[in-house]
Design a protein around this motif. Structure first.
Motif, PDB file in Angstrom:
ATOM      1  N   TRP A   1       8.445   7.740  -1.238  1.00  0.00           N
ATOM      2  CA  TRP A   1       7.156   7.203  -0.747  1.00  0.00           C
ATOM      3  C   TRP A   1       5.841   8.287  -0.121  1.00  0.00           C
ATOM      4  CZ3 TRP A   1       8.429   3.054  -3.330  1.00  0.00           C
ATOM      5  CH2 TRP A   1      10.075   3.207  -3.919  1.00  0.00           C
ATOM      6  N   LYS A   2       4.730   6.979  -0.636  1.00  0.00           N
ATOM      7  CA  LYS A   2       3.601   7.640   0.132  1.00  0.00           C
ATOM      8  C   LYS A   2       3.137   6.511   0.694  1.00  0.00           C
ATOM      9  CE  LYS A   2      -1.305   9.723  -1.049  1.00  0.00           C
ATOM     10  NZ  LYS A   2      -1.734  10.066  -2.053  1.00  0.00           N
TER      11      LYS A   2
ATOM     12  N   ASN B   1       7.247  -5.726   1.763  1.00  0.00           N
ATOM     13  CA  ASN B   1       6.426  -6.366   1.829  1.00  0.00           C
ATOM     14  C   ASN B   1       4.603  -5.086   1.564  1.00  0.00           C
ATOM     15  OD1 ASN B   1       7.205  -8.597   1.304  1.00  0.00           O
ATOM     16  ND2 ASN B   1       7.037  -9.066   3.441  1.00  0.00           N
ATOM     17  N   LYS B   2       5.526  -4.261   1.933  1.00  0.00           N
ATOM     18  CA  LYS B   2       4.459  -2.767   2.355  1.00  0.00           C
ATOM     19  C   LYS B   2       4.024  -2.073   1.343  1.00  0.00           C
ATOM     20  CE  LYS B   2       5.050  -2.639   7.064  1.00  0.00           C
ATOM     21  NZ  LYS B   2       4.811  -1.773   8.741  1.00  0.00           N
ATOM     22  N   ILE B   3       5.856  -2.204   0.464  1.00  0.00           N
ATOM     23  CA  ILE B   3       5.609  -1.595  -0.703  1.00  0.00           C
ATOM     24  C   ILE B   3       4.815  -2.216  -1.776  1.00  0.00           C
ATOM     25  CG2 ILE B   3       7.296  -0.206  -2.448  1.00  0.00           C
ATOM     26  CD1 ILE B   3       9.209  -0.182  -0.656  1.00  0.00           C
TER      27      ILE B   3
ATOM     28  N   TYR C   1       0.862  -1.547   0.076  1.00  0.00           N
ATOM     29  CA  TYR C   1       0.017  -0.252   0.389  1.00  0.00           C
ATOM     30  C   TYR C   1       1.052   1.154   0.141  1.00  0.00           C
ATOM     31  CZ  TYR C   1       1.129  -0.665   4.684  1.00  0.00           C
ATOM     32  OH  TYR C   1       1.973  -1.031   6.410  1.00  0.00           O
ATOM     33  N   VAL C   2       2.148   0.716   0.172  1.00  0.00           N
ATOM     34  CA  VAL C   2       3.538   1.756  -0.316  1.00  0.00           C
ATOM     35  C   VAL C   2       3.489   2.482  -1.559  1.00  0.00           C
ATOM     36  CG1 VAL C   2       5.341   3.196   0.286  1.00  0.00           C
ATOM     37  CG2 VAL C   2       3.711   1.562   2.101  1.00  0.00           C
ATOM     38  N   THR C   3       3.376   4.105  -2.010  1.00  0.00           N
ATOM     39  CA  THR C   3       2.972   3.903  -3.573  1.00  0.00           C
ATOM     40  C   THR C   3       4.189   4.732  -3.327  1.00  0.00           C
ATOM     41  OG1 THR C   3       1.456   5.116  -3.072  1.00  0.00           O
ATOM     42  CG2 THR C   3       1.072   3.454  -4.054  1.00  0.00           C
ATOM     43  N   LEU C   4       4.511   4.985  -4.799  1.00  0.00           N
ATOM     44  CA  LEU C   4       6.166   5.886  -5.344  1.00  0.00           C
ATOM     45  C   LEU C   4       5.267   6.364  -5.887  1.00  0.00           C
ATOM     46  CD1 LEU C   4       9.303   6.320  -4.992  1.00  0.00           C
ATOM     47  CD2 LEU C   4       9.132   5.259  -7.475  1.00  0.00           C
ATOM     48  N   VAL C   5       5.121   8.126  -4.973  1.00  0.00           N
ATOM     49  CA  VAL C   5       4.493   9.594  -6.152  1.00  0.00           C
ATOM     50  C   VAL C   5       5.922  11.012  -6.284  1.00  0.00           C
ATOM     51  CG1 VAL C   5       2.779   9.098  -5.009  1.00  0.00           C
ATOM     52  CG2 VAL C   5       4.526  10.391  -3.285  1.00  0.00           C
ATOM     53  N   ASN C   6       5.725  11.712  -7.122  1.00  0.00           N
ATOM     54  CA  ASN C   6       6.745  13.000  -7.646  1.00  0.00           C
ATOM     55  C   ASN C   6       6.365  13.729  -6.075  1.00  0.00           C
ATOM     56  OD1 ASN C   6       7.520  12.541 -10.231  1.00  0.00           O
ATOM     57  ND2 ASN C   6       5.443  12.366 -10.324  1.00  0.00           N
TER      58      ASN C   6
END
Length: 643
Positions: free
Chosen positions: A386-387, A469-471, A360-365
């Motif tokens: 990492w959001k 595992n959270k990413i 549920y962790v996402t990569l954002v600008n």
């Protein structure tokens, strides 16, 4: 060359002798999902066509009855008008049947090809969601067979077998009802013949179907074999194994021949046998009908009509039509079985469990605020974060840096056999870590775990302090660049192959990445430079040039972490020096994992890990490990060689 066995026992016969239950129902449900309106319209057209084609016997009976009554009474007035009226109605019905038949054939072409198109898209989309483990455990040729052989059997099933069986089934039901309406006795005579035809068809199809099912499996096996031979053609030539390859192919080909020959031997018996039974039934009905008519026997029927020529003659035509319909059904049984076998394989692919992703962790600008904190933004800033949403509703942002740490990691491709044991390591941003060890020591496995191509059995892997595992896997892999020993280039221009690493990259960024990797010089010498078309996995380039393009593709992605798995193994010493300078520039500010057999490429690493049977037995810098005089020292001095 070894002689193939004349009667081989196929190694693949264990895979089901009949199509599993529920496949046809699932296939029909899928077709209705694809064409919820068009398919019912087509079915109505098929029903109209089948019913109309079954009713001429009724008109024949009426016409013969009119002529017979007029002959007996001698009153011919109005006979022609009645006959013309019936013929006119019959012509109208035939026109309706013609229109319905034309409509359903055109609609079936749309439904068949459209369904196959949607099925291939559905399969390919699902295949992209499958884990790497699936492709590691299934032959590539066998997977290709889904899109060729199995889809083709589905085409025959949808376009030919199912419509024909539906038409024949409706014809049988309609003709049987008409028969029982006119004469129960003659109807039962036909039923006895039908029972004999059904038993004969069941006996033969039971034997032919198992061979047709085996044929499907052996064809897939042959395609897998051919894919393997095409890929390894150079190896075959180098080791002069042409005769052995021919012998191996003969064995696979013999299996296909054995199954196809036996399946068709039984299938080719069926239609002549059923045709002759139908002819015998025709004669028996004629004899019994004529005898009953001459004896003026009672005729139990719904119509309540006595035996006459107007009953017997149409009944003979219906008998022929009935036998023909049964023959058509029996003739399609093997095709249905093969089609359902293909459908079962396709559904088996669609039922494969997709890659599980609970991240549920996402990569954002991100952009940096005045107080030094990060916040999300839509525009591209070249700052990534990492959001991380939390259970209390708050969201934190962690700068993407490339800090990778392993804590007591255990892993095995199968639960009963562990490959990595208690592996702990760390790589800070900008550091270069090298893995050294013999084949099978676990070097590539470690990098596969960073990408989450496989999940660990025990321990933890943290990326910028976050448990991987959270990413989300897509975001995790977006932050990683990888150059493999086996280079894969796709059909397209050189520029398109470099841009594959970042589809948003402009031409200038792709050229800069090629310059960084040391590929720009040879690219500009190609016939059309960056617009040179590559085919066949870049067969018109050398192995070293293909590897340089792979490095450029990774460079244009501009990731904080790079994984180099034997990236310079196919590059000569001079080219390696060029690539090494590019890699040194690319490494700045990035974490780099290097797997290499050439120890000269790992000397400047911040840390070198020596692995043996899944365990880290030595770690340190090049100088530290030389002072240790252990395994690395022996490898470096040549006292010990890598296997």
């Amino acid at each position: 060359m070894a002689k193939a066995n004349k009667n081989p026992v196929p190694a693949t016969t264990a895979r089901g002798q009949r199509a599993p239950k529920g496949v046809l129902r699932r296939l029909l449900r899928t077709l209705f999902e694809f064409y919820p309106v068009l398919l019912p319209v087509t079915l109505v057209c098929i029903l109209i066509n089948a019913i109309v084609s079954s009713v001429p016997a009724v008109f024949m009976q009426n016409i013969i009855a009119i002529v017979d009554d007029s002959y007996k009474s001698g009153d011919w007035a109005g006979v022609s008008g009645q006959i013309l009226g019936l013929v006119g109605i019959l012509v109208v019905m035939y026109v309706i049947s013609l229109v319905a038949g034309f409509a359903y054939t055109q609609l079936m072409a749309i439904i068949t090809q459209g369904s196959l198109k949607k099925m291939r898209e559905k399969m390919f989309d699902h295949m992209q969601d499958l884990p790497i483990r699936y492709f590691d455990t299934h032959g590539h040729g066998d997977i290709m067979s889904y899109y060729t052989n199995d889809v083709d059997t589905l085409r025959q099933l949808i376009s030919q077998s199912l419509p024909q069986m539906l038409i024949s089934g409706v014809t049988l039901l309609t003709v049987f009802c008409i028969m029982m309406y006119y004469s129960v006795i003659l109807g039962f005579v036909v039923i006895l013949g039908v029972v004999l035809m059904t038993l004969s068809a069941k006996f033969i199809t039971a034997r032919s179907s198992k061979f047709f099912l085996r044929q499907q499996v052996t064809i897939a096996k042959a395609e897998a074999f051919m894919e393997e031979m095409m890929t390894g053609q150079k190896v075959i030539k180098v080791f002069c194994h042409e005769e052995g390859a021919k012998a191996d192919f003969d064995k696979v080909n013999e299996e296909i021949f054995y199954n196809a020959r036996n399946g068709n031997r039984f299938a080719n018996i069926l239609m002549p046998l059923l045709g002759n039974i139908g002819n015998v039934m025709y004669v028996v009905v004629a004899l019994i009908g004529g005898a009953l008519m001459l004896a003026h026997a009672p005729n139990p029927s719904i119509a309540g009509m006595a035996f006459s020529i107007s009953i017997v003659v149409p009944f003979l035509n219906m008998t022929k039509q009935f036998a023909g319909a049964i023959g058509q059904v029996s003739n399609q049984v093997n095709m249905v079985i093969m089609g359902l076998a293909g459908a079962h394989r396709l559904f088996a692919l669609l039922d494969e469990e997709p890659e599980v992703d609970e991240g549920y962790v996402t990569l954002v600008n991100a952009k940096e605020n005045a107080d030094g904190s990060l916040s999300e933004c839509k525009e591209r800033t070249n700052v990534w974060a990492w959001k991380h949403p939390h259970h209390d509703g708050t969201v934190t942002y962690t700068r993407l840096q490339g800090d990778v740490r392993f804590f007591d990691v255990d892993f095995g491709y199968t639960p009963e056999k562990m490959v990595l044991h208690n592996v702990s390591l760390y790589a800070k941003p900008g550091q270069k870590l090298a893995f050294v060890g013999s084949t099978g020591a676990g070097k590539t496995t470690i990098t596969n775990l960073i990408n989450r191509f496989y999940d660990i059995e025990d321990g933890k892997i943290r990326y910028d302090g976050i448990n991987i595992n959270k990413i989300k896997k897509a975001d995790l892999r977006h932050s990683l660049g990888i150059v493999l020993q086996d280079t894969n280039l796709f059909t397209g221009t050189v520029m398109e192959n470099i841009r594959y690493g970042n589809l948003d990259a402009c031409d200038e960024e792709c050229i800069a990445a090629a310059q960084l990797a040391g590929a720009d010089d040879f690219i500009r010498r190609l016939p059309e430079g960056y617009n040179t078309m590559l085919t066949g996995n870049g067969a018109n380039l050398s192995q070293g040039q293909r590897q340089l393009l792979a490095i450029a593709r990774a460079a244009v992605a501009d990731p904080p972490v790079m994984i180099m798995d034997e990236a310079t193994s196919s590059i000569d010493t001079r080219t390696e020096a060029i690539v090494q300078r590019g890699m040194d520039a690319l490494m700045t500010g990035r974490t780099v994992f290097v797997i290499a057999h050439r120890l000269s490429t790992v000397r400047n690493s911040n840390a070198i890990m020596v692995l043996d049977h899944g365990r880290i037995i030595e770690r340190g810098t090049h100088e530290d490990l030389l002072k240790l005089k252990g395994t690395y020292y022996q490898l470096y001095t040549g006292a010990l060689e890598l296997d």
